[in-house]
Design an enzyme around this catalytic site. Structure first.
Site, short mmCIF file in Angstrom:
data_model
loop_
_atom_site.label_atom_id
_atom_site.label_comp_id
_atom_site.label_asym_id
_atom_site.label_seq_id
_atom_site.Cartn_x
_atom_site.Cartn_y
_atom_site.Cartn_z
N LYS A 54 -6.43 6.10 10.67
CA LYS A 54 -4.99 6.38 10.75
C LYS A 54 -4.82 7.25 12.01
O LYS A 54 -5.77 7.85 12.47
CB LYS A 54 -4.55 7.22 9.54
N SER B 121 1.68 13.10 1.64
CA SER B 121 1.88 13.53 3.03
C SER B 121 2.73 12.50 3.77
O SER B 121 3.56 12.85 4.60
CB SER B 121 0.53 13.69 3.73
N ARG C 80 -2.71 11.31 -8.88
CA ARG C 80 -1.28 11.46 -9.14
C ARG C 80 -0.87 10.36 -10.12
O ARG C 80 -1.18 10.43 -11.28
CB ARG C 80 -0.50 11.36 -7.82
N HIS D 192 -1.41 19.38 -2.69
CA HIS D 192 -2.79 19.71 -2.31
C HIS D 192 -3.11 21.15 -2.73
O HIS D 192 -4.17 21.42 -3.29
CB HIS D 192 -2.97 19.60 -0.79
P1 ADP Z 1 -6.62 10.75 1.91
O1 ADP Z 1 -6.32 10.21 3.27
O2 ADP Z 1 -8.07 10.96 1.63
O3 ADP Z 1 -5.90 10.08 0.77
P2 ADP Z 1 -4.83 12.97 1.48
O4 ADP Z 1 -4.74 14.22 2.30
O5 ADP Z 1 -3.63 12.10 1.42
O6 ADP Z 1 -6.09 12.23 2.03
O7 ADP Z 1 -5.27 13.35 0.02
C1 ADP Z 1 -6.41 14.09 -0.27
C2 ADP Z 1 -6.63 14.18 -1.75
O8 ADP Z 1 -5.53 14.90 -2.32
C3 ADP Z 1 -6.66 12.84 -2.48
O9 ADP Z 1 -7.58 12.95 -3.56
C4 ADP Z 1 -5.27 12.69 -3.01
O10 ADP Z 1 -5.25 11.90 -4.19
C5 ADP Z 1 -4.93 14.13 -3.33
N1 ADP Z 1 -3.49 14.39 -3.29
C6 ADP Z 1 -2.59 14.07 -2.34
N2 ADP Z 1 -1.34 14.47 -2.66
C7 ADP Z 1 -1.46 15.08 -3.85
C8 ADP Z 1 -0.53 15.66 -4.74
N3 ADP Z 1 0.77 15.69 -4.49
N4 ADP Z 1 -1.01 16.18 -5.89
C9 ADP Z 1 -2.32 16.11 -6.18
N5 ADP Z 1 -3.24 15.55 -5.42
C10 ADP Z 1 -2.83 15.03 -4.26
#
Ligand code: ADP
Length: 160
Positions: free
Chosen positions: A41, A128, A90, A17
């Site tokens: 969630k 995450s 990703r 992130h």
């Molecule tokens: P959501 O529940 O909306 O998927 P996340 O916090 O998991 O929320 O992800 C938020 C954004 O960050 C999404 O666009 C996701 O694709 C991106 N994201 C999550 N992990 C990574 C990572 N390791 N590298 C790049 N982008 C990421």
């Protein structure tokens, strides 16, 4: 003045992130990280904790701010006069859901674009969910999350 909003659950924030946030900070005048409450969630960390951890982690980036939101993303984006929604891509597995989301958001407001960025290869397989799985079983995730998240995970899983 281009403003981007980067929405997500961030439960917890990872270096993937943060990689995206620092790339976006160079491209846009202003980047708003929008932490979604996410009632579907059940997050490990409260909205306040997730916002606070991201604020600390993004501290050095002057044009980045962190907010919590619990309404429709498009409404939140309009409130902040946002030009684009930023999402991370990703692996190919992200593509279908992100494509649907972008189409729906365009339907809801054709004036707001969606922009995709990819993280550094070292974070391309990071999520995450995976971080929580490994940390809950006592594995070392310190290479993949900011320092304040390491502490919070320890507290959450070992009550220390
Ligand atoms: P959501 O529940 O909306 O998927 P996340 O916090 O998991 O929320 O992800 C938020 C954004 O960050 C999404 O666009 C996701 O694709 C991106 N994201 C999550 N992990 C990574 C990572 N390791 N590298 C790049 N982008 C990421």
């Amino acid at each position: 003045m281009a403003i981007a909003i980067y929405p997500g659950t961030f439960d917890p924030a990872t270096l993937g992130h943060l990689d995206l946030i620092s790339r976006a900070a160079k491209l846009f005048d202003e980047v708003i990280v929008g932490v979604a409450e996410n009632r579907d969630k059940t997050p490990l960390f409260t909205l306040e904790e997730r916002v606070e951890m991201l604020k600390q982690a993004a501290n050095g980036l002057d044009n980045v701010s962190v907010i919590g939101f619990n309404n429709l993303l498009i409404d939140c984006a309009r409130e902040y006069n946002v030009d684009t929604i930023l999402r991370g891509l990703r692996a190919v597995s992200d593509f279908e859901y992100e494509f649907q989301l972008a189409a729906m958001n365009r339907h809801l407001d054709p004036g707001i674009e969606t922009t995709f960025l990819t993280p550094s290869e070292s974070y391309a397989f990071l999520s995450s969910t995976l971080i929580k799985e490994v940390a809950s079983l006592g594995g070392d995730v310190s290479e993949f999350v900011p320092p304040q998240v390491i502490k919070a995970l320890k507290r959450a899983y070992t009550n220390t």
